[in-house]
Motif scaffolding. Structure first.
Motif, PDB file in Angstrom:
ATOM      1  N   TYR A 187     -12.763  -2.834  -2.916  1.00  0.00           N
ATOM      2  CA  TYR A 187     -11.786  -2.630  -1.837  1.00  0.00           C
ATOM      3  C   TYR A 187     -12.287  -1.589  -0.836  1.00  0.00           C
ATOM      4  CZ  TYR A 187      -7.270  -1.873   0.449  1.00  0.00           C
ATOM      5  OH  TYR A 187      -6.258  -1.767   1.385  1.00  0.00           O
ATOM      6  N   ASP A 188     -12.769  -0.473  -1.331  1.00  0.00           N
ATOM      7  CA  ASP A 188     -13.257   0.579  -0.434  1.00  0.00           C
ATOM      8  C   ASP A 188     -14.499   0.142   0.320  1.00  0.00           C
ATOM      9  OD1 ASP A 188     -11.234   2.266  -0.991  1.00  0.00           O
ATOM     10  OD2 ASP A 188     -12.321   3.491  -2.437  1.00  0.00           O
ATOM     11  N   LEU A 212      -5.101   2.230   3.308  1.00  0.00           N
ATOM     12  CA  LEU A 212      -5.416   3.190   2.248  1.00  0.00           C
ATOM     13  C   LEU A 212      -4.286   3.270   1.225  1.00  0.00           C
ATOM     14  CD1 LEU A 212      -7.017   6.089   4.351  1.00  0.00           C
ATOM     15  CD2 LEU A 212      -8.194   4.536   2.790  1.00  0.00           C
ATOM     16  N   ASN A 215      -3.931   0.517  -1.630  1.00  0.00           N
ATOM     17  CA  ASN A 215      -4.732   0.567  -2.853  1.00  0.00           C
ATOM     18  C   ASN A 215      -4.364   1.832  -3.629  1.00  0.00           C
ATOM     19  OD1 ASN A 215      -6.656   0.714  -4.848  1.00  0.00           O
ATOM     20  ND2 ASN A 215      -8.402   0.396  -3.508  1.00  0.00           N
ATOM     21  N   ASP A 218      -6.951   4.685  -3.519  1.00  0.00           N
ATOM     22  CA  ASP A 218      -7.028   5.429  -2.263  1.00  0.00           C
ATOM     23  C   ASP A 218      -5.803   6.321  -2.077  1.00  0.00           C
ATOM     24  OD1 ASP A 218      -9.520   4.510  -1.390  1.00  0.00           O
ATOM     25  OD2 ASP A 218      -8.647   2.654  -0.656  1.00  0.00           O
ATOM     26  N   ARG A 221      -6.501   9.277  -4.042  1.00  0.00           N
ATOM     27  CA  ARG A 221      -7.502  10.124  -3.382  1.00  0.00           C
ATOM     28  C   ARG A 221      -6.856  10.941  -2.264  1.00  0.00           C
ATOM     29  NH1 ARG A 221     -10.925   6.387  -2.454  1.00  0.00           N
ATOM     30  NH2 ARG A 221     -12.424   6.733  -4.120  1.00  0.00           N
TER      31      ARG A 221
END
Length: 273
Positions: A187-188, A212, A215, A218, A221
């Motif tokens: 995905y990233d 972002l 997901n 993300d 993160r």
């Protein structure tokens, strides 16, 4: 609720007897300790505290390891018991399928919470023995632990959907690995390629914050690396959350936990055993 707690207690007891769970916990603790000592050595150059650098390092470790641990812990929670016939025995008692899902999730959530707190706590104790972290660093570390636990719960819930949707344990294992690869790696990579191709301009640039949050990795993160001043300034990710509510990543993770659980309950309710 009492029945759900009894089922949760059963899952915890089975988890304690499972050597794989013990191995995952010790692996998490060993890697956290290694990152605490080795990963925090550049603090003299970047003028950041040891605990802050460790938060950044541990968040990267969590994104790869915790989803994998959660998926492998719970991918066969329904389909595995259905294959062994123990699920039919459980449902022979006056227990609703919803309580079975809730009880199993509470048990698995307790195991993931213990592994995360034990593993990361060992790193915090080791750093506190050789340094004196500030109050802001401790807040960032506490946020990291809480966010990591929530990330583990997200992938537990996703594993429940997989387990309720398929009829064979081997199929569930394969899908769990594919889900891990897609959400943690692919995905990233796809999003980064899209941003490079468009230069981050136009519609893609406008919807990047939402992509972002779509997901859970993300969202985690953003919550751990951009949601706290010390870690956000060190990674530069605070820029990615400009204009975004600080609660958005946390809300995204909560939705990513509750929505798959509801989907798993719906699938399990209609599943023929």
């Amino acid at each position: 609720m009492r029945i759900a707690l009894i089922i949760a207690d059963k899952e915890i007891r089975e988890g304690l007897r499972n050597r794989w769970v013990a191995a995952a916990t010790l692996l998490l603790a060993a890697l956290a300790l290694a990152l605490a000592f080795v990963g925090s050595t550049p603090t003299g150059e970047v003028a950041a505290g040891r605990l802050t650098v460790t938060v950044v390092s541990l968040s990267s470790l969590s994104i790869y390891l915790l989803p994998l641990i959660a998926l492998l812990l719970a991918f066969d929670t329904i389909v595995g018991e259905a294959e062994r016939g123990t699920l039919l025995l459980t449902l022979a008692y006056p227990v609703s399928r919803g309580r079975v899902i809730v009880g199993k999730f509470l048990g698995h959530a307790a195991i993931v919470t213990f592994a995360t707190v034990f593993g990361f706590g060992a790193a915090a104790v080791a750093i506190a023995a050789v340094a004196a972290p500030s109050a802001a660093e401790w807040r960032a570390f506490a946020g990291l632990v809480g966010s990591s636990v929530l990330l583990g719960w997200v992938f537990l819930a996703i594993a429940y959907v997989i387990s309720a949707a398929v009829r064979e344990r081997s199929t569930a294992a394969g899908i769990a690995i594919v889900v891990w690869l897609f959400m943690v790696l692919l995905y990233d990579m796809g999003l980064l390629g899209l941003l490079v191709a468009t230069g981050g301009q136009g519609v893609v640039g406008d919807i990047t914050p939402f992509l972002l949050l779509a997901n859970p990795c993300d969202a985690y993160r953003l919550l751990t690396l951009a949601g706290f001043d010390t870690a956000g300034s060190l990674t530069g990710l605070a820029v990615a959350t400009e204009g975004m509510s600080p609660a958005s990543p946390l809300a995204a993770l909560v939705v990513w936990t509750l929505a798959p659980l509801a989907a798993a309950w719906g699938l399990f309710k209609r599943k023929e055993l």
